[in-house]
Design an enzyme around this catalytic site. Structure first.
Site, PDB file in Angstrom:
ATOM      1  N   HIS A  51       0.161   2.914  -8.302  1.00 55.02           N
ATOM      2  CA  HIS A  51      -0.804   3.984  -7.999  1.00 55.02           C
ATOM      3  C   HIS A  51      -2.104   3.804  -8.806  1.00 55.02           C
ATOM      4  O   HIS A  51      -2.696   4.798  -9.261  1.00 55.02           O
ATOM      5  CB  HIS A  51      -0.207   5.351  -8.300  1.00 55.02           C
ATOM      6  CG  HIS A  51       0.892   5.764  -7.355  1.00 55.02           C
ATOM      7  ND1 HIS A  51       0.829   5.575  -5.991  1.00 55.02           N
ATOM      8  CD2 HIS A  51       2.092   6.346  -7.588  1.00 55.02           C
ATOM      9  CE1 HIS A  51       1.936   6.032  -5.429  1.00 55.02           C
ATOM     10  NE2 HIS A  51       2.731   6.498  -6.375  1.00 55.02           N
ATOM     11  N   LEU A 109       0.846  -1.185   0.000  1.00 56.96           N
ATOM     12  CA  LEU A 109       0.000   0.000   0.000  1.00 56.96           C
ATOM     13  C   LEU A 109       0.885   1.240   0.000  1.00 56.96           C
ATOM     14  O   LEU A 109       1.986   1.222   0.539  1.00 56.96           O
ATOM     15  CB  LEU A 109      -0.911   0.023   1.245  1.00 56.96           C
ATOM     16  CG  LEU A 109      -2.018  -1.036   1.311  1.00 56.96           C
ATOM     17  CD1 LEU A 109      -2.726  -0.963   2.663  1.00 56.96           C
ATOM     18  CD2 LEU A 109      -3.016  -0.875   0.176  1.00 56.96           C
ATOM     19  N   ASP A 110       0.364   2.322  -0.592  1.00 58.55           N
ATOM     20  CA  ASP A 110       1.109   3.574  -0.620  1.00 58.55           C
ATOM     21  C   ASP A 110       1.308   4.127   0.791  1.00 58.55           C
ATOM     22  O   ASP A 110       0.626   3.725   1.745  1.00 58.55           O
ATOM     23  CB  ASP A 110       0.379   4.610  -1.476  1.00 58.55           C
ATOM     24  CG  ASP A 110       0.317   4.227  -2.943  1.00 58.55           C
ATOM     25  OD1 ASP A 110       1.116   3.376  -3.357  1.00 58.55           O
ATOM     26  OD2 ASP A 110      -0.540   4.775  -3.656  1.00 58.55           O
ATOM     27  N   PHE A 111       2.207   5.088   0.900  1.00 60.47           N
ATOM     28  CA  PHE A 111       2.624   5.663   2.176  1.00 60.47           C
ATOM     29  C   PHE A 111       1.431   6.098   3.030  1.00 60.47           C
ATOM     30  O   PHE A 111       1.358   5.801   4.229  1.00 60.47           O
ATOM     31  CB  PHE A 111       3.556   6.850   1.903  1.00 60.47           C
ATOM     32  CG  PHE A 111       4.162   7.478   3.120  1.00 60.47           C
ATOM     33  CD1 PHE A 111       5.082   6.794   3.897  1.00 60.47           C
ATOM     34  CD2 PHE A 111       3.826   8.775   3.474  1.00 60.47           C
ATOM     35  CE1 PHE A 111       5.655   7.380   5.011  1.00 60.47           C
ATOM     36  CE2 PHE A 111       4.399   9.373   4.583  1.00 60.47           C
ATOM     37  CZ  PHE A 111       5.310   8.677   5.352  1.00 60.47           C
TER      38      PHE A 111
END
Length: 230
Positions: free
Chosen positions: A184, A101-103
């Protein structure tokens, strides 16, 4: 790996010896005598010939984590805390993340030392849905669902995304189901309509749903039933 191949890879046995060991049922895997040369063994299997242990095996480990914001989906990072830093477990170097998962994306994260299990969960070929709750800066029109269902062309990868399902929950809130994990991807899909994603939360991966009892940063081991569902 097949048990006959595992034994043949050891310098002490040739193929003929391996066949004889199996025929005589002198090989056991996890305490059960085996004679089928195609019997599958893994790094978690305890393999013995007579009473001699050739591979002790190691326990397979599976964890569900509620990933908070501001945490890196990595095993190590020089600047930011990682999801593995949230785990109070031994031998964390053996663990890997199944579906990053992204930040600043929150929600369900699965961590394991079982590569075969995590591949089943994350490969697009298995078509297991990844379900996200999405909040956007602008309103989401019905056109989004139609476009996502057809697939979007990503020029950078020169590909069209697999059909995705979109359920509107409010003017600027939706539940999105995808079977891929492109770079993304969710943000780029909504970016097609020049609509910025301001909050993204993963609720589910395949049959596994984030435990509502887990606060951000908390985790627990998966149950045997949950492990078998994948």
């Amino acid at each position: 790996m097949r048990v006959d191949r595992f034994l043949s890879n050891l310098p002490r046995f040739n193929r003929q010896q391996v066949r004889l060991l199996l025929v005589e049922r002198r090989v056991s895997v996890d305490g059960v005598a085996v004679s089928d040369p195609h019997h599958e063994v893994r790094e978690f299997s305890r393999i013995c010939v007579d009473d001699e242990v050739l591979q002790a095996g190691k326990p397979a480990r599976y964890f569900m984590l509620h990933k908070p914001q501001g945490c890196v989906s990595a095993t190590a990072d020089p600047q930011h805390p990682t999801v593995l830093d949230l785990l109070n477990e031994p031998d964390k170097a053996d663990l890997h993340i199944a579906g990053r998962l992204d930040f600043n994306t929150t929600g369900l994260m699965l961590i394991t030392n079982d590569g075969q299990w995590s591949r089943r969960l994350t490969q697009p070929q298995t078509k297991l849905p990844k379900v996200y709750r999405v909040e956007t800066q602008q309103d989401i029109s019905p056109e989004y669902a139609i476009t996502f269902a057809k697939g979007l062309y990503f020029a950078f990868e020169d590909l069209t995304t697999q059909p995705a399902g979109l359920e509107l929950l409010g003017p600027r809130t939706a539940r999105l189901s995808i079977i891929e994990g492109r770079y993304h991807q969710v943000k780029r899909m909504f970016g097609h309509f020049d609509n910025k994603v301001i909050n993204l939360h993963r609720e589910r991966m395949g049959p596994l749903v984030l435990d509502a009892a887990l606060a951000p940063g908390q985790y627990r081991a998966l149950t045997d039933d949950e492990i078998r569902q994948v």
